[in-house]
Design a protein around this motif. Structure first.
Motif, PDB file in Angstrom:
ATOM      1  N   SER A 127      -1.345  -9.845  -5.938  1.00  0.00           N
ATOM      2  CA  SER A 127       0.080  -9.526  -5.859  1.00  0.00           C
ATOM      3  C   SER A 127       0.861 -10.969  -5.682  1.00  0.00           C
ATOM      4  O   SER A 127       1.978 -11.372  -6.165  1.00  0.00           O
ATOM      5  CB  SER A 127       0.529  -8.421  -4.892  1.00  0.00           C
ATOM      6  N   ARG A 128       0.373 -11.531  -4.453  1.00  0.00           N
ATOM      7  CA  ARG A 128       1.177 -12.872  -4.038  1.00  0.00           C
ATOM      8  C   ARG A 128       0.894 -13.971  -5.247  1.00  0.00           C
ATOM      9  O   ARG A 128       1.949 -14.605  -5.538  1.00  0.00           O
ATOM     10  CB  ARG A 128       0.532 -13.268  -2.787  1.00  0.00           C
ATOM     11  N   ALA A 129      -0.302 -14.077  -5.644  1.00  0.00           N
ATOM     12  CA  ALA A 129      -0.442 -14.890  -6.805  1.00  0.00           C
ATOM     13  C   ALA A 129       0.444 -14.726  -8.142  1.00  0.00           C
ATOM     14  O   ALA A 129       1.120 -15.661  -8.775  1.00  0.00           O
ATOM     15  CB  ALA A 129      -2.069 -15.075  -7.319  1.00  0.00           C
ATOM     16  N   ALA A 130       0.417 -13.268  -8.296  1.00  0.00           N
ATOM     17  CA  ALA A 130       1.155 -13.019  -9.335  1.00  0.00           C
ATOM     18  C   ALA A 130       2.686 -13.475  -9.439  1.00  0.00           C
ATOM     19  O   ALA A 130       3.427 -13.407 -10.418  1.00  0.00           O
ATOM     20  CB  ALA A 130       1.008 -11.384  -9.812  1.00  0.00           C
ATOM     21  N   SER A 131       3.338 -13.353  -8.035  1.00  0.00           N
ATOM     22  CA  SER A 131       4.551 -13.333  -7.851  1.00  0.00           C
ATOM     23  C   SER A 131       4.997 -15.068  -7.508  1.00  0.00           C
ATOM     24  O   SER A 131       6.318 -15.267  -7.485  1.00  0.00           O
ATOM     25  CB  SER A 131       5.189 -12.556  -6.710  1.00  0.00           C
ATOM     26  N   SER A 132       4.125 -15.756  -7.331  1.00  0.00           N
ATOM     27  CA  SER A 132       4.201 -17.171  -6.827  1.00  0.00           C
ATOM     28  C   SER A 132       4.064 -18.424  -7.954  1.00  0.00           C
ATOM     29  O   SER A 132       4.572 -19.542  -7.615  1.00  0.00           O
ATOM     30  CB  SER A 132       3.362 -17.807  -5.678  1.00  0.00           C
ATOM     31  N   THR A 133       3.690 -17.993  -9.265  1.00  0.00           N
ATOM     32  CA  THR A 133       3.673 -18.919 -10.231  1.00  0.00           C
ATOM     33  C   THR A 133       4.206 -18.252 -11.600  1.00  0.00           C
ATOM     34  O   THR A 133       3.936 -17.024 -11.809  1.00  0.00           O
ATOM     35  CB  THR A 133       2.391 -19.668 -10.194  1.00  0.00           C
ATOM     36  N   MET A 190      -4.713  -3.627  -9.805  1.00  0.00           N
ATOM     37  CA  MET A 190      -4.551  -5.078  -9.975  1.00  0.00           C
ATOM     38  C   MET A 190      -4.446  -5.678 -11.421  1.00  0.00           C
ATOM     39  O   MET A 190      -3.556  -6.376 -11.686  1.00  0.00           O
ATOM     40  CB  MET A 190      -5.990  -5.580  -9.357  1.00  0.00           C
ATOM     41  N   ALA A 191      -5.066  -4.747 -12.479  1.00  0.00           N
ATOM     42  CA  ALA A 191      -4.740  -5.243 -13.845  1.00  0.00           C
ATOM     43  C   ALA A 191      -3.299  -5.147 -14.309  1.00  0.00           C
ATOM     44  O   ALA A 191      -2.860  -5.905 -14.839  1.00  0.00           O
ATOM     45  CB  ALA A 191      -5.678  -4.360 -14.633  1.00  0.00           C
ATOM     46  N   ASP A 192      -2.764  -3.931 -13.793  1.00  0.00           N
ATOM     47  CA  ASP A 192      -1.316  -3.794 -14.011  1.00  0.00           C
ATOM     48  C   ASP A 192      -0.496  -5.013 -13.305  1.00  0.00           C
ATOM     49  O   ASP A 192       0.594  -5.313 -14.144  1.00  0.00           O
ATOM     50  CB  ASP A 192      -0.748  -2.319 -13.538  1.00  0.00           C
ATOM     51  N   GLN A 193      -0.841  -5.277 -12.136  1.00  0.00           N
ATOM     52  CA  GLN A 193       0.136  -6.253 -11.603  1.00  0.00           C
ATOM     53  C   GLN A 193      -0.309  -7.635 -12.424  1.00  0.00           C
ATOM     54  O   GLN A 193       0.890  -8.455 -12.862  1.00  0.00           O
ATOM     55  CB  GLN A 193      -0.582  -6.597 -10.314  1.00  0.00           C
ATOM     56  N   ILE A 194      -1.301  -7.798 -12.833  1.00  0.00           N
ATOM     57  CA  ILE A 194      -1.829  -8.954 -13.626  1.00  0.00           C
ATOM     58  C   ILE A 194      -1.020  -8.975 -15.132  1.00  0.00           C
ATOM     59  O   ILE A 194      -0.243  -9.917 -15.554  1.00  0.00           O
ATOM     60  CB  ILE A 194      -3.071  -9.154 -13.798  1.00  0.00           C
ATOM     61  N   ALA A 195      -0.942  -8.069 -15.651  1.00  0.00           N
ATOM     62  CA  ALA A 195      -0.315  -7.627 -16.935  1.00  0.00           C
ATOM     63  C   ALA A 195       1.166  -8.059 -16.894  1.00  0.00           C
ATOM     64  O   ALA A 195       1.621  -8.836 -17.679  1.00  0.00           O
ATOM     65  CB  ALA A 195      -0.652  -6.213 -17.551  1.00  0.00           C
ATOM     66  N   ASN A 196       1.873  -7.614 -15.945  1.00  0.00           N
ATOM     67  CA  ASN A 196       3.190  -7.665 -15.848  1.00  0.00           C
ATOM     68  C   ASN A 196       3.438  -8.935 -15.467  1.00  0.00           C
ATOM     69  O   ASN A 196       4.573  -9.834 -15.957  1.00  0.00           O
ATOM     70  CB  ASN A 196       3.912  -6.879 -14.599  1.00  0.00           C
ATOM     71  N   ALA A 197       2.772  -9.958 -14.546  1.00  0.00           N
ATOM     72  CA  ALA A 197       2.537 -11.300 -14.371  1.00  0.00           C
ATOM     73  C   ALA A 197       2.599 -12.052 -15.675  1.00  0.00           C
ATOM     74  O   ALA A 197       3.546 -13.107 -15.742  1.00  0.00           O
ATOM     75  CB  ALA A 197       1.872 -11.676 -13.267  1.00  0.00           C
ATOM     76  N   ILE A 198       1.704 -11.720 -16.297  1.00  0.00           N
ATOM     77  CA  ILE A 198       1.380 -12.457 -17.717  1.00  0.00           C
ATOM     78  C   ILE A 198       2.715 -12.154 -18.498  1.00  0.00           C
ATOM     79  O   ILE A 198       2.996 -13.282 -19.143  1.00  0.00           O
ATOM     80  CB  ILE A 198       0.036 -11.779 -18.528  1.00  0.00           C
ATOM     81  N   SER A 199       2.970 -11.294 -18.644  1.00  0.00           N
ATOM     82  CA  SER A 199       4.385 -11.132 -19.403  1.00  0.00           C
ATOM     83  C   SER A 199       5.666 -11.873 -18.994  1.00  0.00           C
ATOM     84  O   SER A 199       6.434 -12.461 -19.809  1.00  0.00           O
ATOM     85  CB  SER A 199       4.873  -9.553 -19.681  1.00  0.00           C
ATOM     86  N   ASN A 200       5.646 -11.711 -17.686  1.00  0.00           N
ATOM     87  CA  ASN A 200       6.715 -12.534 -17.186  1.00  0.00           C
ATOM     88  C   ASN A 200       6.596 -14.102 -17.201  1.00  0.00           C
ATOM     89  O   ASN A 200       7.566 -14.841 -17.656  1.00  0.00           O
ATOM     90  CB  ASN A 200       6.812 -12.553 -15.496  1.00  0.00           C
ATOM     91  N   ALA A 201       5.160 -14.521 -17.197  1.00  0.00           N
ATOM     92  CA  ALA A 201       5.159 -16.010 -17.569  1.00  0.00           C
ATOM     93  C   ALA A 201       5.389 -16.218 -18.969  1.00  0.00           C
ATOM     94  O   ALA A 201       5.783 -17.375 -19.226  1.00  0.00           O
ATOM     95  CB  ALA A 201       3.814 -16.280 -17.162  1.00  0.00           C
ATOM     96  N   GLN A 202       4.912 -15.345 -20.004  1.00  0.00           N
ATOM     97  CA  GLN A 202       5.031 -16.131 -21.338  1.00  0.00           C
ATOM     98  C   GLN A 202       6.488 -15.837 -21.841  1.00  0.00           C
ATOM     99  O   GLN A 202       6.995 -16.585 -22.389  1.00  0.00           O
ATOM    100  CB  GLN A 202       4.402 -14.569 -22.036  1.00  0.00           C
ATOM    101  N   LEU A 203       7.239 -14.608 -21.061  1.00  0.00           N
ATOM    102  CA  LEU A 203       8.665 -14.733 -21.238  1.00  0.00           C
ATOM    103  C   LEU A 203       9.410 -15.960 -20.900  1.00  0.00           C
ATOM    104  O   LEU A 203      10.223 -16.611 -21.317  1.00  0.00           O
ATOM    105  CB  LEU A 203       9.273 -13.577 -20.766  1.00  0.00           C
ATOM    106  N   PHE A 204       8.975 -16.488 -19.535  1.00  0.00           N
ATOM    107  CA  PHE A 204       9.746 -17.820 -19.064  1.00  0.00           C
ATOM    108  C   PHE A 204       9.320 -18.952 -20.047  1.00  0.00           C
ATOM    109  O   PHE A 204       9.985 -19.797 -20.389  1.00  0.00           O
ATOM    110  CB  PHE A 204       8.960 -17.961 -17.777  1.00  0.00           C
ATOM    111  N   SER A 205       7.884 -18.972 -20.565  1.00  0.00           N
ATOM    112  CA  SER A 205       7.630 -20.137 -21.356  1.00  0.00           C
ATOM    113  C   SER A 205       8.196 -19.956 -22.729  1.00  0.00           C
ATOM    114  O   SER A 205       8.541 -20.992 -23.128  1.00  0.00           O
ATOM    115  CB  SER A 205       6.114 -19.929 -21.566  1.00  0.00           C
TER     116      SER A 205
END
Length: 216
Positions: A40-46, A178-193
């Motif tokens: 969760s920390r990794a997902a929200s930190s980058t 954890m997979a759900d947290q990762i998926a949301n973080a991936i979507s956020n990173a893709q949207l930011f990119s």
């Protein structure tokens, strides 16, 4: 008398085994909670997708002592699941080889993506859906989990062990969280990119417009 003594010893041994099982379950649960917190920390930190995925797969592999962890993302057309992050030397080689799985060919990853649910192979040698990867010869059991973000399937995560029957239904709950947290973080990173690319494109067009205006 002998029978009574044997019964007492058996009961004591059973009690010791039950205590050991309880301690093992509590230890595993503590590891799951710690890993979930770090994920969760990794997902929200980058918002850097490559950094995020690399950090996450290493966290899960090291904390659970898995043989291999990999994350696949669907291509735009949904025809292939492309390996984006993986652990170990084998993972490095697979990434370099642009490893991907055809969604029309049976595989654990493809199954979890298609059915949007987890799948466990207690013995990969007996599971017809398991994709045998020559770079991962020691895999004995596997669990795959769908990556779902806001109801959309974007890929899957695979966790593999050198031990048979290394996964249970209880692991599905913890790992899927954890997979759900990762998926949301991936979507956020893709949207930011995507937004960053859009800003760069607008800046480029503004520069071109200014040059055109100056020339006129």
């Amino acid at each position: 008398r002998w029978l009574g003594t044997w019964t007492d010893i058996t009961a004591q041994k059973l009690s010791e085994d039950q205590q050991a099982d309880l301690v093992s379950a509590m230890t595993k649960r503590a590891i799951q909670l710690q890993t979930a917190a770090e994920v969760s920390r990794a997902a929200s930190s980058t918002l850097d997708l490559e950094e995020l995925l690399t950090t996450v797969v290493e966290l899960i592999r090291s904390h659970f002592n898995y043989y291999y962890v990999g994350i696949f993302l669907l291509n735009e057309g949904g025809t292939f699941a492309i390996l984006k992050a993986a652990t170990g030397e084998a993972g490095k080689r697979l990434i370099e080889a642009h490893h991907k799985l055809d969604m029309d060919v049976p595989s654990m990853v493809g199954w979890s993506i298609t059915h949007r649910t987890a799948r466990i192979a207690l013995d990969v040698g007996e599971d017809a859906v398991h994709f045998k990867n020559p770079r991962l010869p020691l895999t004995r059991s596997e669990i795959t989990l769908p990556l779902l973000s806001r109801g959309k399937i974007i890929g899957a995560m695979t966790n593999q062990s050198e031990l048979p029957s290394a996964f249970s239904n209880a692991d599905v709950t913890a790992l899927q969280t954890m997979a759900d947290q990762i998926a949301n973080a991936i979507s956020n990173a893709q949207l930011f990119s995507e937004r960053l690319d859009l800003v760069k494109e607008l800046e480029r067009k503004n520069v071109e417009l200014e040059r055109f205006t100056y020339t006129v």
